[in-house]
Design a protein around this motif. Structure first.
Motif, PDB file in Angstrom:
ATOM      1  N   VAL A 215       8.263 -85.792 120.099  1.00 22.99           N
ATOM      2  CA  VAL A 215       8.153 -85.857 121.554  1.00 22.99           C
ATOM      3  C   VAL A 215       7.636 -84.539 122.132  1.00 22.99           C
ATOM      4  N   ALA A 216       7.099 -83.688 121.284  1.00 23.83           N
ATOM      5  CA  ALA A 216       6.601 -82.399 121.739  1.00 23.83           C
ATOM      6  C   ALA A 216       5.486 -82.600 122.760  1.00 23.83           C
ATOM      7  N   SER A 217       5.483 -81.748 123.779  1.00 22.94           N
ATOM      8  CA  SER A 217       4.473 -81.881 124.821  1.00 22.94           C
ATOM      9  C   SER A 217       3.282 -80.968 124.589  1.00 22.94           C
ATOM     10  N   GLY A 218       3.214 -80.322 123.455  1.00 24.23           N
ATOM     11  CA  GLY A 218       2.098 -79.458 123.144  1.00 24.23           C
ATOM     12  C   GLY A 218       2.476 -78.449 122.090  1.00 24.23           C
ATOM     13  N   THR A 219       1.571 -77.501 121.887  1.00 25.85           N
ATOM     14  CA  THR A 219       1.741 -76.521 120.828  1.00 25.85           C
ATOM     15  C   THR A 219       1.671 -75.112 121.382  1.00 25.85           C
ATOM     16  N   ILE A 220       2.518 -74.266 120.855  1.00 33.44           N
ATOM     17  CA  ILE A 220       2.486 -72.837 121.133  1.00 33.44           C
ATOM     18  C   ILE A 220       2.124 -72.136 119.829  1.00 33.44           C
ATOM     19  N   PHE A 221       1.146 -71.244 119.889  1.00 31.92           N
ATOM     20  CA  PHE A 221       0.832 -70.405 118.733  1.00 31.92           C
ATOM     21  C   PHE A 221       1.683 -69.149 118.818  1.00 31.92           C
ATOM     22  N   LEU A 222       2.445 -68.894 117.784  1.00 28.83           N
ATOM     23  CA  LEU A 222       3.237 -67.683 117.655  1.00 28.83           C
ATOM     24  C   LEU A 222       2.584 -66.843 116.574  1.00 28.83           C
ATOM     25  N   ILE A 223       2.041 -65.699 116.951  1.00 26.77           N
ATOM     26  CA  ILE A 223       1.376 -64.834 115.983  1.00 26.77           C
ATOM     27  C   ILE A 223       2.258 -63.608 115.795  1.00 26.77           C
ATOM     28  N   GLU A 224       2.992 -63.619 114.691  1.00 28.32           N
ATOM     29  CA  GLU A 224       4.019 -62.617 114.387  1.00 28.32           C
ATOM     30  C   GLU A 224       4.035 -62.406 112.882  1.00 28.32           C
ATOM     31  N   ASP A 225       3.856 -61.153 112.440  1.00 25.40           N
ATOM     32  CA  ASP A 225       3.790 -60.890 111.010  1.00 25.40           C
ATOM     33  C   ASP A 225       5.144 -60.662 110.339  1.00 25.40           C
ATOM     34  N   GLN A 226       6.191 -60.441 111.096  1.00 25.32           N
ATOM     35  CA  GLN A 226       7.525 -60.295 110.507  1.00 25.32           C
ATOM     36  C   GLN A 226       8.117 -61.695 110.333  1.00 25.32           C
ATOM     37  N   LEU A 227       8.229 -62.122 109.093  1.00 26.36           N
ATOM     38  CA  LEU A 227       8.604 -63.493 108.787  1.00 26.36           C
ATOM     39  C   LEU A 227       9.927 -63.908 109.417  1.00 26.36           C
ATOM     40  N   VAL A 228      10.971 -63.105 109.260  1.00 28.57           N
ATOM     41  CA  VAL A 228      12.283 -63.481 109.776  1.00 28.57           C
ATOM     42  C   VAL A 228      12.256 -63.574 111.301  1.00 28.57           C
ATOM     43  N   LEU A 229      11.666 -62.596 111.951  1.00 28.18           N
ATOM     44  CA  LEU A 229      11.572 -62.633 113.408  1.00 28.18           C
ATOM     45  C   LEU A 229      10.753 -63.831 113.868  1.00 28.18           C
ATOM     46  N   GLY A 230       9.689 -64.119 113.167  1.00 27.19           N
ATOM     47  CA  GLY A 230       8.879 -65.288 113.495  1.00 27.19           C
ATOM     48  C   GLY A 230       9.669 -66.577 113.370  1.00 27.19           C
ATOM     49  N   MET A 231      10.484 -66.684 112.329  1.00 32.22           N
ATOM     50  CA  MET A 231      11.313 -67.876 112.143  1.00 32.22           C
ATOM     51  C   MET A 231      12.341 -68.008 113.258  1.00 32.22           C
ATOM     52  N   ILE A 232      12.931 -66.890 113.665  1.00 30.32           N
ATOM     53  CA  ILE A 232      13.924 -66.915 114.754  1.00 30.32           C
ATOM     54  C   ILE A 232      13.262 -67.344 116.066  1.00 30.32           C
ATOM     55  N   MET A 233      12.130 -66.739 116.376  1.00 32.76           N
ATOM     56  CA  MET A 233      11.440 -67.073 117.622  1.00 32.76           C
ATOM     57  C   MET A 233      10.976 -68.527 117.614  1.00 32.76           C
ATOM     58  N   LYS A 234      10.473 -68.987 116.489  1.00 29.85           N
ATOM     59  CA  LYS A 234      10.036 -70.379 116.371  1.00 29.85           C
ATOM     60  C   LYS A 234      11.201 -71.324 116.624  1.00 29.85           C
ATOM     61  N   ARG A 235      12.340 -71.008 116.045  1.00 27.78           N
ATOM     62  CA  ARG A 235      13.510 -71.874 116.225  1.00 27.78           C
ATOM     63  C   ARG A 235      13.964 -71.900 117.689  1.00 27.78           C
ATOM     64  N   ILE A 236      13.991 -70.727 118.318  1.00 23.86           N
ATOM     65  CA  ILE A 236      14.379 -70.669 119.738  1.00 23.86           C
ATOM     66  C   ILE A 236      13.453 -71.544 120.573  1.00 23.86           C
ATOM     67  N   ILE A 237      12.162 -71.403 120.351  1.00 24.91           N
ATOM     68  CA  ILE A 237      11.193 -72.151 121.154  1.00 24.91           C
ATOM     69  C   ILE A 237      11.317 -73.655 120.910  1.00 24.91           C
ATOM     70  N   THR A 238      11.404 -74.057 119.654  1.00 27.52           N
ATOM     71  CA  THR A 238      11.460 -75.497 119.376  1.00 27.52           C
ATOM     72  C   THR A 238      12.777 -76.124 119.810  1.00 27.52           C
ATOM     73  N   GLU A 239      13.854 -75.352 119.805  1.00 26.18           N
ATOM     74  CA  GLU A 239      15.146 -75.899 120.220  1.00 26.18           C
ATOM     75  C   GLU A 239      15.316 -75.963 121.735  1.00 26.18           C
ATOM     76  N   HIS A 240      14.602 -75.113 122.463  1.00 29.28           N
ATOM     77  CA  HIS A 240      14.847 -75.012 123.902  1.00 29.28           C
ATOM     78  C   HIS A 240      13.657 -75.378 124.778  1.00 29.28           C
ATOM     79  N   THR A 241      12.570 -75.812 124.171  1.00 25.38           N
ATOM     80  CA  THR A 241      11.407 -76.256 124.942  1.00 25.38           C
ATOM     81  C   THR A 241      10.886 -77.543 124.305  1.00 25.38           C
TER      82      THR A 241
END
Length: 135
Positions: free
Chosen positions: A17-43
């Motif tokens: 049911v996603a309404s679109g895509t956000i590109f997250l360009i982050e080279d720190q893997l763990v931080l990228g995973m955290i940010m991705k999870r926050i975005i997908t869980e709350h948007t």
């Protein structure tokens, strides 16, 4: 095992049911995973996490994002160079972006009118910046 399957089911149903895509360009893997999870869980957006921007123009054509979330310190091209490359292409000149970085290039983001957040930032600040950029 049940919790893993439940989590997979929740993520699958959310992405359907996603309404679109956000590109997250982050080279720190763990931080990228955290940010991705926050975005997908709350948007309602799905997130495509890239660790660098060398293929950004090709990825834009394939996935057509609604927002770029850029780190500044990236291998190859930095976040400002990626932003400039994307925005020099007429089709993507209006694509909104935010920069989330431990070393924000204040003058450069101000010149380009890019909202910036210093790492580490709170979940609320990240979500608010995304909401403002998309509205």
């Amino acid at each position: 095992m049940f919790k893993e399957q439940e989590l997979y089911t929740q993520e699958t149903s959310r992405s359907s049911v996603a309404s679109g895509t956000i590109f997250l360009i982050e080279d720190q893997l763990v931080l990228g995973m955290i940010m991705k999870r926050i975005i997908t869980e709350h948007t309602p957006y799905q997130v495509l996490h890239l660790s660098e921007g060398s293929h950004i123009l090709q990825m834009l054509q394939e996935h057509r994002p609604q927002l770029l979330v850029l780190d500044y310190d990236l291998p190859g091209m930095n976040g400002i160079e990626i932003y400039d490359l994307v925005h020099s292409t007429p089709e993507w000149a209006d694509l909104p972006a935010i920069m989330v970085s431990a070393s924000l290039p204040e003058q450069e983001i101000r010149q380009r009118n890019i909202p910036g957040l210093c790492k580490p930032c709170s979940r609320g600040d990240l979500l608010q910046a995304i909401e403002q950029a998309l509205n």
